[in-house]
Design a protein around this motif. Structure first.
Motif, PDB file in Angstrom:
ATOM      1  N   ALA A  27       0.827  -1.202   0.000  1.00  0.00           N
ATOM      2  CA  ALA A  27       0.000   0.000   0.000  1.00  0.00           C
ATOM      3  C   ALA A  27       0.860   1.249   0.000  1.00  0.00           C
ATOM      4  N   TRP A  28       1.929   1.234   0.760  1.00  0.00           N
ATOM      5  CA  TRP A  28       2.792   2.415   0.825  1.00  0.00           C
ATOM      6  C   TRP A  28       3.598   2.611  -0.440  1.00  0.00           C
ATOM      7  N   ALA A  29       3.881   1.549  -1.157  1.00  0.00           N
ATOM      8  CA  ALA A  29       4.539   1.702  -2.462  1.00  0.00           C
ATOM      9  C   ALA A  29       3.621   2.465  -3.417  1.00  0.00           C
ATOM     10  N   ASP A  30       2.316   2.176  -3.366  1.00  0.00           N
ATOM     11  CA  ASP A  30       1.356   2.913  -4.194  1.00  0.00           C
ATOM     12  C   ASP A  30       1.281   4.377  -3.771  1.00  0.00           C
ATOM     13  N   VAL A  31       1.302   4.613  -2.465  1.00  0.00           N
ATOM     14  CA  VAL A  31       1.281   5.987  -1.954  1.00  0.00           C
ATOM     15  C   VAL A  31       2.490   6.749  -2.469  1.00  0.00           C
ATOM     16  N   GLU A  32       3.654   6.136  -2.392  1.00  0.00           N
ATOM     17  CA  GLU A  32       4.883   6.803  -2.837  1.00  0.00           C
ATOM     18  C   GLU A  32       4.828   7.141  -4.319  1.00  0.00           C
ATOM     19  N   ARG A  33       4.324   6.218  -5.128  1.00  0.00           N
ATOM     20  CA  ARG A  33       4.229   6.484  -6.570  1.00  0.00           C
ATOM     21  C   ARG A  33       3.272   7.644  -6.852  1.00  0.00           C
ATOM     22  N   SER A  34       2.156   7.691  -6.134  1.00  0.00           N
ATOM     23  CA  SER A  34       1.191   8.762  -6.347  1.00  0.00           C
ATOM     24  C   SER A  34       1.750  10.110  -5.899  1.00  0.00           C
ATOM     25  N   LEU A  35       2.443  10.135  -4.780  1.00  0.00           N
ATOM     26  CA  LEU A  35       3.049  11.379  -4.313  1.00  0.00           C
ATOM     27  C   LEU A  35       4.087  11.886  -5.293  1.00  0.00           C
ATOM     28  N   ASP A  36       4.885  10.985  -5.846  1.00  0.00           N
ATOM     29  CA  ASP A  36       5.886  11.397  -6.826  1.00  0.00           C
ATOM     30  C   ASP A  36       5.244  11.918  -8.101  1.00  0.00           C
ATOM     31  N   ALA A  37       4.122  11.330  -8.493  1.00  0.00           N
ATOM     32  CA  ALA A  37       3.490  11.708  -9.755  1.00  0.00           C
ATOM     33  C   ALA A  37       2.635  12.957  -9.639  1.00  0.00           C
ATOM     34  N   ARG A  38       1.911  13.122  -8.502  1.00  0.00           N
ATOM     35  CA  ARG A  38       0.909  14.188  -8.415  1.00  0.00           C
ATOM     36  C   ARG A  38       1.025  15.067  -7.180  1.00  0.00           C
ATOM     37  N   GLY A  39       1.873  14.676  -6.239  1.00  0.00           N
ATOM     38  CA  GLY A  39       1.981  15.454  -5.011  1.00  0.00           C
ATOM     39  C   GLY A  39       0.924  15.134  -3.987  1.00  0.00           C
ATOM     40  N   ASN A  40       0.096  14.112  -4.234  1.00  0.00           N
ATOM     41  CA  ASN A  40      -0.916  13.695  -3.259  1.00  0.00           C
ATOM     42  C   ASN A  40      -1.218  12.217  -3.440  1.00  0.00           C
ATOM     43  N   ALA A  41      -1.769  11.608  -2.402  1.00  0.00           N
ATOM     44  CA  ALA A  41      -2.139  10.196  -2.447  1.00  0.00           C
ATOM     45  C   ALA A  41      -3.269   9.952  -1.459  1.00  0.00           C
ATOM     46  N   VAL A  42      -4.273   9.207  -1.887  1.00  0.00           N
ATOM     47  CA  VAL A  42      -5.426   8.896  -1.031  1.00  0.00           C
ATOM     48  C   VAL A  42      -5.171   7.595  -0.268  1.00  0.00           C
ATOM     49  N   LEU A  43      -5.457   7.618   1.034  1.00  0.00           N
ATOM     50  CA  LEU A  43      -5.460   6.419   1.860  1.00  0.00           C
ATOM     51  C   LEU A  43      -6.927   6.075   2.116  1.00  0.00           C
ATOM     52  N   PRO A  44      -7.531   5.206   1.316  1.00  0.00           N
ATOM     53  CA  PRO A  44      -8.982   4.991   1.421  1.00  0.00           C
ATOM     54  C   PRO A  44      -9.370   4.299   2.719  1.00  0.00           C
ATOM     55  N   GLY A  45     -10.435   4.791   3.340  1.00  0.00           N
ATOM     56  CA  GLY A  45     -10.984   4.147   4.527  1.00  0.00           C
ATOM     57  C   GLY A  45     -10.025   4.056   5.687  1.00  0.00           C
ATOM     58  N   LEU A  46      -9.194   5.085   5.888  1.00  0.00           N
ATOM     59  CA  LEU A  46      -8.241   5.023   6.998  1.00  0.00           C
ATOM     60  C   LEU A  46      -8.967   4.975   8.336  1.00  0.00           C
ATOM     61  N   LEU A  47     -10.085   5.692   8.451  1.00  0.00           N
ATOM     62  CA  LEU A  47     -10.891   5.676   9.670  1.00  0.00           C
ATOM     63  C   LEU A  47     -12.270   5.107   9.389  1.00  0.00           C
ATOM     64  N   SER A  48     -12.852   4.498  10.396  1.00  0.00           N
ATOM     65  CA  SER A  48     -14.213   3.966  10.281  1.00  0.00           C
ATOM     66  C   SER A  48     -15.221   5.093  10.439  1.00  0.00           C
ATOM     67  N   ALA A  49     -16.474   4.817  10.074  1.00  0.00           N
ATOM     68  CA  ALA A  49     -17.538   5.808  10.248  1.00  0.00           C
ATOM     69  C   ALA A  49     -17.696   6.185  11.719  1.00  0.00           C
ATOM     70  N   THR A  50     -17.563   5.209  12.610  1.00  0.00           N
ATOM     71  CA  THR A  50     -17.672   5.492  14.044  1.00  0.00           C
ATOM     72  C   THR A  50     -16.558   6.424  14.499  1.00  0.00           C
ATOM     73  N   GLN A  51     -15.336   6.148  14.084  1.00  0.00           N
ATOM     74  CA  GLN A  51     -14.219   7.020  14.444  1.00  0.00           C
ATOM     75  C   GLN A  51     -14.434   8.431  13.907  1.00  0.00           C
ATOM     76  N   CYS A  52     -14.937   8.543  12.693  1.00  0.00           N
ATOM     77  CA  CYS A  52     -15.190   9.863  12.113  1.00  0.00           C
ATOM     78  C   CYS A  52     -16.227  10.629  12.925  1.00  0.00           C
ATOM     79  N   ARG A  53     -17.314   9.953  13.298  1.00  0.00           N
ATOM     80  CA  ARG A  53     -18.356  10.619  14.086  1.00  0.00           C
ATOM     81  C   ARG A  53     -17.820  11.053  15.444  1.00  0.00           C
ATOM     82  N   GLN A  54     -17.024  10.203  16.067  1.00  0.00           N
ATOM     83  CA  GLN A  54     -16.464  10.546  17.373  1.00  0.00           C
ATOM     84  C   GLN A  54     -15.563  11.770  17.281  1.00  0.00           C
TER      85      GLN A  54
END
Length: 251
Positions: A27-54
């Motif tokens: 997963a982090w290899a994909d993050v690194e490639r995206s950061l190098d290509a576009r300057g940003n990278a999405v980490l999908p679903g890092l937090l659950s809906a419950t964590q977000c509400r809290q």
């Protein structure tokens, strides 16, 4: 939400973010490639809906924050944000310490390519000690709240001499349900032109992105620097909450 639920977000939240982006090297290899290509990278679903509400529920509380900023008073846009005080809520503290070492190799490689001598230590406490010795002692993690018509002007989160070149934003609200509009926007400025990108996110997604600059290949095989800014487009309706994790502290 009840007072008990709000307290749980600060004292004992669901402690486990998405493990794929805390331990999976693929997963982090994909993050690194995206950061190098576009300057940003999405980490999908890092937090659950419950964590977000809290976490979003914390915004209405007075305790646990060091300051509140009303953006219109400073020409920053429209909306509000609050800086957390130390100690941070456990979930945010754990995320900050877990994400930082994953980003250090990218940050150090970028600085090497840009000809910048600064290198970042492997662990966050060592880097924060560097910040604190320079007078950057105020915590920078924050939570932002936008309502209808609010927006965030393009900006960079620098805060002092010591700047870690990557930061993280986590969307706590549900697009299309809690709010409409309010897209995350990034711009890049090169010598000849400027580009803009709208990055779609869903609740619980995190976005890793460059704070102010990144290296790109030049036309002659050299390395060039592009400048970056980020912001949020105008909300058409609803309410939007976001957490920002910045790794350097502020003066």
């Amino acid at each position: 939400m009840t007072d008990v639920a709000v307290a749980s977000a600060r004292e004992s939240p669901d402690p486990n973010p998405n493990p794929d982006f805390c331990s999976d090297p693929r997963a982090w290899a994909d993050v690194e490639r995206s950061l190098d290509a576009r300057g940003n990278a999405v980490l999908p679903g890092l937090l659950s809906a419950t964590q977000c509400r809290q976490l979003a529920a914390l915004y209405s509380q007075d305790a646990g924050f060091r300051s509140k900023v009303v953006m219109a008073r400073h020409g920053f846009g429209r909306g509000e944000y609050k800086y957390f005080a130390y100690p941070l809520p456990p979930l945010l503290n754990d995320l900050r310490h877990a994400l930082y070492p994953k980003l250090v190799p990218i940050a150090n490689r970028w600085n090497q390519r840009l000809g910048i001598d600064v290198r970042y230590p492997e662990a966050l406490p060592e880097f924060l000690e560097r910040c604190h010795r320079a007078g950057q002692t105020r915590p920078t993690p924050l939570i932002l709240q936008y309502g209808e018509g609010d927006y965030n002007c393009l900006h960079q989160d620098l805060y002092g001499e010591h700047v870690f070149p990557l930061q993280v934003a986590i969307l706590l609200s549900r697009p299309g349900e809690d709010f409409d509009g309010g897209e995350f926007v990034m711009t890049e400025t090169r010598s000849a032109h400027q580009t803009a990108e709208v990055v779609p996110l869903t609740q619980g997604d995190a976005l890793v992105f460059a704070v102010n600059q990144r290296p790109v290949p030049g036309r002659r095989g050299d390395t060039r620097t592009v400048a970056l800014r980020h912001g949020v487009s105008r909300l058409r309706s609803g309410r939007r909450h976001t957490v920002g994790l910045i790794f350097h502290d502020a003066r």
